[in-house]
Design a protein around this motif. Structure first.
Motif, PDB file in Angstrom:
ATOM      1  N   LEU A  57       0.840  -1.153   0.086  1.00 10.65           N
ATOM      2  CA  LEU A  57       0.023  -0.056  -0.033  1.00 10.65           C
ATOM      3  C   LEU A  57       0.709   1.121   0.144  1.00 10.65           C
ATOM      4  CD1 LEU A  57      -2.838   1.432   0.379  1.00 10.65           C
ATOM      5  CD2 LEU A  57      -2.656   1.436   2.597  1.00 10.65           C
ATOM      6  N   ASP A  58       0.633   2.082  -0.962  1.00  5.69           N
ATOM      7  CA  ASP A  58       1.546   3.360  -1.123  1.00  5.69           C
ATOM      8  C   ASP A  58       0.283   4.527  -0.739  1.00  5.69           C
ATOM      9  OD1 ASP A  58       2.948   5.587  -1.711  1.00  5.69           O
ATOM     10  OD2 ASP A  58       2.875   5.126  -3.933  1.00  5.69           O
ATOM     11  N   VAL A  59       0.786   4.944   0.514  1.00  4.12           N
ATOM     12  CA  VAL A  59      -0.282   5.962   1.026  1.00  4.12           C
ATOM     13  C   VAL A  59       0.321   7.423   0.736  1.00  4.12           C
ATOM     14  CG1 VAL A  59      -1.102   6.978   3.221  1.00  4.12           C
ATOM     15  CG2 VAL A  59      -0.613   4.534   3.174  1.00  4.12           C
ATOM     16  N   ALA A  60      -0.519   8.315   0.121  1.00  2.91           N
ATOM     17  CA  ALA A  60      -0.423   9.651  -0.350  1.00  2.91           C
ATOM     18  C   ALA A  60       0.467   9.326  -1.552  1.00  2.91           C
ATOM     19  CB  ALA A  60       0.289  10.539   0.766  1.00  2.91           C
ATOM     20  N   ASP A  81      -4.839   8.374  -2.394  1.00  2.75           N
ATOM     21  CA  ASP A  81      -4.353   9.707  -2.050  1.00  2.75           C
ATOM     22  C   ASP A  81      -5.434  10.765  -2.468  1.00  2.75           C
ATOM     23  OD1 ASP A  81      -1.374  11.350  -3.108  1.00  2.75           O
ATOM     24  OD2 ASP A  81      -3.363  12.614  -3.263  1.00  2.75           O
ATOM     25  N   LEU A  82      -5.358  11.670  -1.344  1.00  2.00           N
ATOM     26  CA  LEU A  82      -6.510  12.553  -1.051  1.00  2.00           C
ATOM     27  C   LEU A  82      -6.854  13.422  -2.379  1.00  2.00           C
ATOM     28  CD1 LEU A  82      -8.126  13.686   1.443  1.00  2.00           C
ATOM     29  CD2 LEU A  82      -6.344  15.442   1.423  1.00  2.00           C
ATOM     30  N   ALA A  83      -6.071  13.687  -3.358  1.00  2.00           N
ATOM     31  CA  ALA A  83      -6.083  14.461  -4.382  1.00  2.00           C
ATOM     32  C   ALA A  83      -6.877  13.713  -5.585  1.00  2.00           C
ATOM     33  CB  ALA A  83      -4.736  15.112  -4.942  1.00  2.00           C
ATOM     34  N   SER A  84      -7.984  13.707  -6.057  1.00  2.00           N
ATOM     35  CA  SER A  84      -8.529  13.003  -7.195  1.00  2.00           C
ATOM     36  C   SER A  84      -8.044  13.323  -8.404  1.00  2.00           C
ATOM     37  CB  SER A  84      -9.919  13.348  -7.105  1.00  2.00           C
ATOM     38  OG  SER A  84     -10.061  14.862  -7.402  1.00  2.00           O
ATOM     39  N   ASP A 107      -8.236   8.994   2.415  1.00  2.00           N
ATOM     40  CA  ASP A 107      -7.751   9.696   3.545  1.00  2.00           C
ATOM     41  C   ASP A 107      -6.623   8.800   4.373  1.00  2.00           C
ATOM     42  OD1 ASP A 107      -7.052  11.244   5.496  1.00  2.00           O
ATOM     43  OD2 ASP A 107      -9.233  12.123   5.768  1.00  2.00           O
ATOM     44  N   ALA A 108      -5.504   9.283   4.591  1.00  2.00           N
ATOM     45  CA  ALA A 108      -4.635   8.588   5.329  1.00  2.00           C
ATOM     46  C   ALA A 108      -5.073   8.423   6.823  1.00  2.00           C
ATOM     47  CB  ALA A 108      -3.436   9.338   5.591  1.00  2.00           C
ATOM     48  N   GLU A 109      -5.848   9.317   7.175  1.00  2.00           N
ATOM     49  CA  GLU A 109      -6.676   9.165   8.622  1.00  2.00           C
ATOM     50  C   GLU A 109      -7.651   8.255   8.594  1.00  2.00           C
ATOM     51  OE1 GLU A 109      -5.511  14.002   9.870  1.00  2.00           O
ATOM     52  OE2 GLU A 109      -7.436  13.139   9.897  1.00  2.00           O
ATOM     53  N   SER A 110      -7.990   7.815   7.740  1.00  2.00           N
ATOM     54  CA  SER A 110      -9.227   6.827   7.545  1.00  2.00           C
ATOM     55  C   SER A 110      -8.972   5.929   6.317  1.00  2.00           C
ATOM     56  CB  SER A 110     -10.424   7.533   7.696  1.00  2.00           C
ATOM     57  OG  SER A 110     -11.608   6.554   7.844  1.00  2.00           O
ATOM     58  N   GLY A 126       4.610  11.932   2.070  1.00  2.38           N
ATOM     59  CA  GLY A 126       3.151  11.840   1.805  1.00  2.38           C
ATOM     60  C   GLY A 126       2.088  12.020   3.164  1.00  2.38           C
ATOM     61  N   ALA A 127       2.151  10.973   3.804  1.00  3.51           N
ATOM     62  CA  ALA A 127       1.393  10.740   5.069  1.00  3.51           C
ATOM     63  C   ALA A 127       1.663  12.024   6.036  1.00  3.51           C
ATOM     64  CB  ALA A 127       1.326   9.349   5.698  1.00  3.51           C
ATOM     65  N   MET A 128       2.899  12.232   6.162  1.00  2.00           N
ATOM     66  CA  MET A 128       3.302  13.379   7.117  1.00  2.00           C
ATOM     67  C   MET A 128       2.592  14.680   7.074  1.00  2.00           C
ATOM     68  SD  MET A 128       6.908  14.786   5.325  1.00  2.00           S
ATOM     69  CE  MET A 128       6.947  16.288   6.500  1.00  2.00           C
ATOM     70  N   PHE A 129       1.813  14.760   6.019  1.00  2.00           N
ATOM     71  CA  PHE A 129       0.929  16.112   5.657  1.00  2.00           C
ATOM     72  C   PHE A 129      -0.327  16.122   6.171  1.00  2.00           C
ATOM     73  CE2 PHE A 129       4.658  16.655   2.639  1.00  2.00           C
ATOM     74  CZ  PHE A 129       4.846  18.001   3.092  1.00  2.00           C
TER      75      PHE A 129
END
Length: 277
Positions: A57-60, A81-84, A107-110, A126-129
C-alpha cells in the motif's frame, strides 16, 4: 500541550481543513512536478522489502511515483491519495504500461481497507502532511499484517525543505491548530507516535537528491506553478506579498545550491522510518 492536542476536533473544523488540504494538493500539477524527484524516489524504493507478490500500500501515492515502479517488479500494489486529479494521473500512467494497480481516492487518517490487508505499507513524503498524526500512525499500523513492514520518509525540520516550509509559513501562516508536518521528521516524535505499535523501529537519516537543469530563480517559479502548497501560498498573496515570498525563496535556494554551472542541486535531509508490526 502536545502538537496533536491542538488539532481541530469538531466535525466542522475537520471537514473545512480537509477541504482546504484537498484543494491544496490538487493545485498545480504534482505529477509533472514529481518528475524531477524520480531519482530519489527510486533510491527509496530500492531499499523496500519488495518481492514478487508483495501486497504493498502506497499512502499519499501522488501520481504513482513509487507505486508504478514497484508494480513493475511484480508487487501487488494499491495506491491511495487525497487528491482526485493525482489518482486519475496515476491510473492513466498505469494503463499506459498495462500495469494492474488499484489507485483510489482516500484519506491517510481513515484508510478504506480491512485490518492486516498489506505486507508492506509505505509513504514517501506524503502521510506526514495529514493533520492528525495520531490517526495516521494508527491507520498505517492497522492495515499492515502482523510481521509486515511500515516505511515512511519524512522531511526533517532542520532540512532545506523544512526551512522552505518555514519560509512560506512566515508569509502565509498554516491553518490554525494543525500540527506541523515537520514533526514527523523528528526522531523522538516518531518514536512516540509509532514506538508502542511496532517492533524493530529503525530511523535512518538520508539525503534526497534535488536536481534541476535551471537556476534557483526558475526552480522557485517551478514550485509556484506545479507544487500545490507553494502554488496556493502565492495565490493567497497580493502582488507585493508574492514578490516578497519569491525573494525569500530565491535567496534560500541560492544559499543551498551546490551547483555552479547555472543549474540547481541540493540534497535535503529526511528520515527513513522502518517498523515491523
Amino acid at each position: 500541550m502536545t502538537a496533536e492536542a491542538t488539532a481541530p476536533v469538531t466535525p466542522e473544523e475537520i471537514k473545512a481543513l480537509k477541504t482546504r488540504l484537498k484543494a491544496t494538493w490538487e493545485a498545480g500539477d504534482y505529477g509533472y512536478f514529481a518528475r524531477h524527484l524520480e531519482p530519489g524516489a527510486l533510491e527509496f524504493l530500492e531499499r523496500l522489502p519488495i518481492e514478487r507478490g508483495t501486497r504493498m500500500l502506497d499512502v499519499a501515492c501522488g501520481a504513482g511515483q513509487i507505486s508504478i515502479p514497484a508494480a513493475r517488479t511484480g508487487a501487488i500494489v494499491t495506491g491511495v491519495d487525497l487528491a482526485s486529479n493525482l489518482v486519475d494521473q496515476a491510473r492513466s500512467r498505469a494503463r499506459s504500461e498495462n500495469l494492474d494497480i488499484r489507485f483510489e481516492e482516500g484519506d491517510a487518517e481513515s484508510l478504506p481497507y480491512e485490518d492486516e490487508t498489506f505486507d508492506l505499507v509505505v509513504s514517501l513524503i506524503g502521510a506526514m502532511f495529514a493533520p492528525r498524526p495520531d490517526r495516521v500512525a494508527a491507520e498505517l499500523v492497522r492495515v499492515c499484517r502482523r510481521g509486515g513492514t511500515i516505511v515512511m520518509a519524512n522531511w526533517t525540520p532542520e532540512s532545506f525543505v523544512g526551512q522552505m516550509f518555514k519560509t512560506v509559513g512566515k508569509h502565509v501562516p498554516p491553518p490554525p491548530g494543525m500540527a506541523s508536518p515537520l514533526l514527523w521528521g523528528n526522531e523522538d516524535t516518531v518514536k512516540e507516535r509509532l514506538g508502542s505499535q511496532v517492533s524493530q523501529l529503525r530511523i535512518t537519516r538520508r539525503r534526497y537528491p534535488f536536481n534541476y537543469p535551471f537556476p534557483p530563480a526558475e526552480v522557485v517559479e517551478h514550485f509556484r506553478q506545479y507544487y500545490g502548497p507553494v502554488n496556493r501560498a502565492f495565490a493567497s498573496l497580493d502582488e507585493q506579498g508574492q514578490d516578497n515570498l519569491r525573494t525569500d525563496l530565491e535567496a534560500l535556494w541560492e544559499h543551498h545550491n551546490e551547483s555552479t554551472d547555472g543549474t540547481t542541486s541540493c540534497r535535503p535531509e529526511y528520515i527513513e522510518v522502518h517498523g515491523v508490526r
